[in-house]
Design a protein around this motif. Structure first.
Motif, PDB file in Angstrom:
ATOM      1  N   GLY A   1       6.974   5.141   5.623  1.00  0.00           N
ATOM      2  CA  GLY A   1       6.907   3.689   5.511  1.00  0.00           C
ATOM      3  C   GLY A   1       5.826   3.093   6.379  1.00  0.00           C
ATOM      4  O   GLY A   1       5.151   2.139   5.981  1.00  0.00           O
ATOM      5  N   GLU A   2       5.626   3.637   7.570  1.00  0.00           N
ATOM      6  CA  GLU A   2       4.590   3.128   8.469  1.00  0.00           C
ATOM      7  C   GLU A   2       3.194   3.401   7.927  1.00  0.00           C
ATOM      8  O   GLU A   2       2.251   2.660   8.232  1.00  0.00           O
ATOM      9  CB  GLU A   2       4.744   3.771   9.845  1.00  0.00           C
ATOM     10  CG  GLU A   2       5.984   3.316  10.605  1.00  0.00           C
ATOM     11  CD  GLU A   2       6.129   4.031  11.937  1.00  0.00           C
ATOM     12  OE1 GLU A   2       5.212   4.806  12.298  1.00  0.00           O
ATOM     13  OE2 GLU A   2       7.150   3.822  12.615  1.00  0.00           O
TER      14      GLU A   2
ATOM     15  N   GLY B   1      10.937   6.882   7.678  1.00  0.00           N
ATOM     16  CA  GLY B   1      10.307   5.885   8.542  1.00  0.00           C
ATOM     17  C   GLY B   1       8.822   6.116   8.716  1.00  0.00           C
ATOM     18  O   GLY B   1       8.029   5.174   8.680  1.00  0.00           O
TER      19      GLY B   1
ATOM     20  N   GLN C   1       2.399   3.678   4.601  1.00  0.00           N
ATOM     21  CA  GLN C   1       2.578   3.497   3.162  1.00  0.00           C
ATOM     22  C   GLN C   1       1.250   3.426   2.418  1.00  0.00           C
ATOM     23  O   GLN C   1       1.052   4.090   1.402  1.00  0.00           O
ATOM     24  CB  GLN C   1       3.394   2.220   2.907  1.00  0.00           C
ATOM     25  CG  GLN C   1       3.796   1.994   1.466  1.00  0.00           C
ATOM     26  CD  GLN C   1       4.854   0.898   1.362  1.00  0.00           C
ATOM     27  OE1 GLN C   1       4.950   0.018   2.217  1.00  0.00           O
ATOM     28  NE2 GLN C   1       5.662   0.960   0.323  1.00  0.00           N
TER      29      GLN C   1
ATOM     30  N   ASN D   1       7.770  -0.462   3.362  1.00  0.00           N
ATOM     31  CA  ASN D   1       8.367   0.646   4.110  1.00  0.00           C
ATOM     32  C   ASN D   1       9.195   1.606   3.262  1.00  0.00           C
ATOM     33  O   ASN D   1       9.921   2.437   3.804  1.00  0.00           O
ATOM     34  CB  ASN D   1       9.217   0.119   5.280  1.00  0.00           C
ATOM     35  CG  ASN D   1       8.440  -0.786   6.209  1.00  0.00           C
ATOM     36  OD1 ASN D   1       8.749  -1.970   6.326  1.00  0.00           O
ATOM     37  ND2 ASN D   1       7.396  -0.253   6.821  1.00  0.00           N
TER      38      ASN D   1
END
Length: 402
Positions: free
Chosen positions: A287-288, A284, A290, A237
């Motif tokens: 990160g989801e 965020g 990646q 993440n």
């Protein structure tokens, strides 16, 4: 080019007796010697420190590894299994500020050189004890190697790719971490001695040294039940922050996980709108996604040679760096400008390059004064300082004591 000279640096005047072998204790001695301490290394007359035979490359049978870990030290041979050898070691320690040992706990006591024995003659002595599990506890008598400390300290479990068993770092990181904590402890104890006049024991356990650098691994488990797992080249993440291929077969690490930095990376890639794309616009969101973001960046980097990609990223203020090997270090201008690698004259190999002394002090910088010496090279010199010379020294040598 460094040659053997009198000690200099911030610890000049500090006297250290090193009784350790292999890596954990001797690396502590190296660090103190690098900063100017006079380090007398006691070795077995027949075999010396096993590090003298270690290393993947042994030109002319010489350990390059020992040339580093033994640097700035004076080698004295004493058989510590003989009472006379123990007596001579005690005499040397009686005049020292620090003694370093990394034998199995209890060994020094069997030789009559436990802390209470030594402090009777030298109340200000700092005794640095490096071991696998520390000086007490149910595991203290176990043989403790660096690899075991890395495993028990939590490092091995989180190193490597998730598809493989736990891996190791490519160096003896457990031993060197324990040595670094031991060095910090020695310096702290020396500072405290300035006010109390008393010495003390520095107890550095390898598994605890590893545990000490494991960030928030412990409270993450205790508070939330979260167990860190192996994640390969990435932190989950945190994106983008990975190694990416270049057209000419090199690897470049790019760390652009902050919003502003990612925006600059998008511009460098020629797709500035990527930073406003809802899929990648926030920490965020990146990160989801990646994995897909890494693939997108890899597609860009693989179209350029490293020599073109690096300045492009620098121009846009994107942190990046090639994955260096020694050949890269020798040709890099930053290494050259700071003298990160130094040359020292080896008695049998000629000029040998090795890493310099770190950290740097602005006024009393440490130096590499000479490489790891020949076994017993300083026995006569050091023992003469405690009144052992001539026929007495020859007799000790003939009987295998020195």
């Amino acid at each position: 080019m460094a040659t053997e000279t009198q000690p200099g640096g911030p610890l000049a005047g500090l006297r250290v007796v090193e009784m350790g072998q292999l890596l954990a204790g001797p690396f502590c001695g190296q660090l103190l010697g690098d900063l100017g301490a006079d380090v007398v290394k006691i070795e077995d007359p027949e075999r010396g420190d096993p590090m003298r035979q270690w290393g993947r490359q042994l030109p002319q049978g010489v350990s390059l590894w020992f040339s580093v870990v033994g640097r700035n030290k004076r080698s004295v041979t004493l058989n510590l299994r003989e009472k006379e050898g123990q007596d001579l070691a005690r005499k040397l320690i009686s005049e020292a500020d620090v003694v370093i040992e990394n034998f199995r706990p209890g060994t020094m006591e069997r030789w009559g050189m436990g802390f209470e024995d030594l402090r009777r003659e030298n109340p200000g002595l700092i005794m640095v004890r490096v071991s696998g599990f520390g000086q007490d506890g149910p595991y203290s008598q176990r043989a403790g190697y660096g690899a075991i400390g890395e495993a028990m300290g939590g490092l091995r479990y989180v190193v490597g790719d998730p598809s493989t068993p736990p891996s190791r770092v490519g160096i003896s990181i457990g031993d060197t971490l324990a040595a670094m904590f031991a060095t910090i402890g020695a310096l702290a104890a020396l500072q405290e001695r300035n006010s109390s006049g008393q010495g003390q024991i520095v107890d550095s356990a390898i598994y605890e040294a590893v545990l000490g650098v494991m960030e928030s691994l412990v409270p993450e488990w205790q508070v939330t039940g979260y167990q860190r797992e192996r994640t390969g080249a990435v932190l989950p993440n945190v994106a983008p922050s990975n190694v990416y291929p270049t057209r000419d077969g090199q690897w470049l690490l790019i760390a652009a996980n902050q919003d502003t930095v990612f925006s600059r990376l998008a511009k460098a890639m020629g797709v500035p709108d990527l930073a406003d794309d809802p899929r990648y616009a926030t920490h965020g969101a990146r990160g989801e996604r990646q994995s897909e973001l890494d693939d997108l960046i890899a597609g860009f980097t693989s179209g350029l040679d490293a020599a073109d990609l690096e300045p492009l990223l620098e121009e846009h203020g994107v942190p990046s760096g090639r994955i260096f090997r020694p050949v890269d270090m020798f040709s890099d201008p930053q290494f050259s400008a700071r003298g990160s690698i130094t040359n020292v004259e080896h008695p049998s190999l000629g000029p040998v390059s090795m890493q310099n002394v770190f950290p740097r002090l602005s006024r009393t910088r440490g130096t590499v004064r000479w490489p790891g010496p020949e076994l017993g090279a300083h026995t006569e010199e050091v023992l003469a300082g405690i009144g052992i010379s001539g026929d007495r020294l020859q007799d000790l040598r003939a009987r295998g004591v020195a």
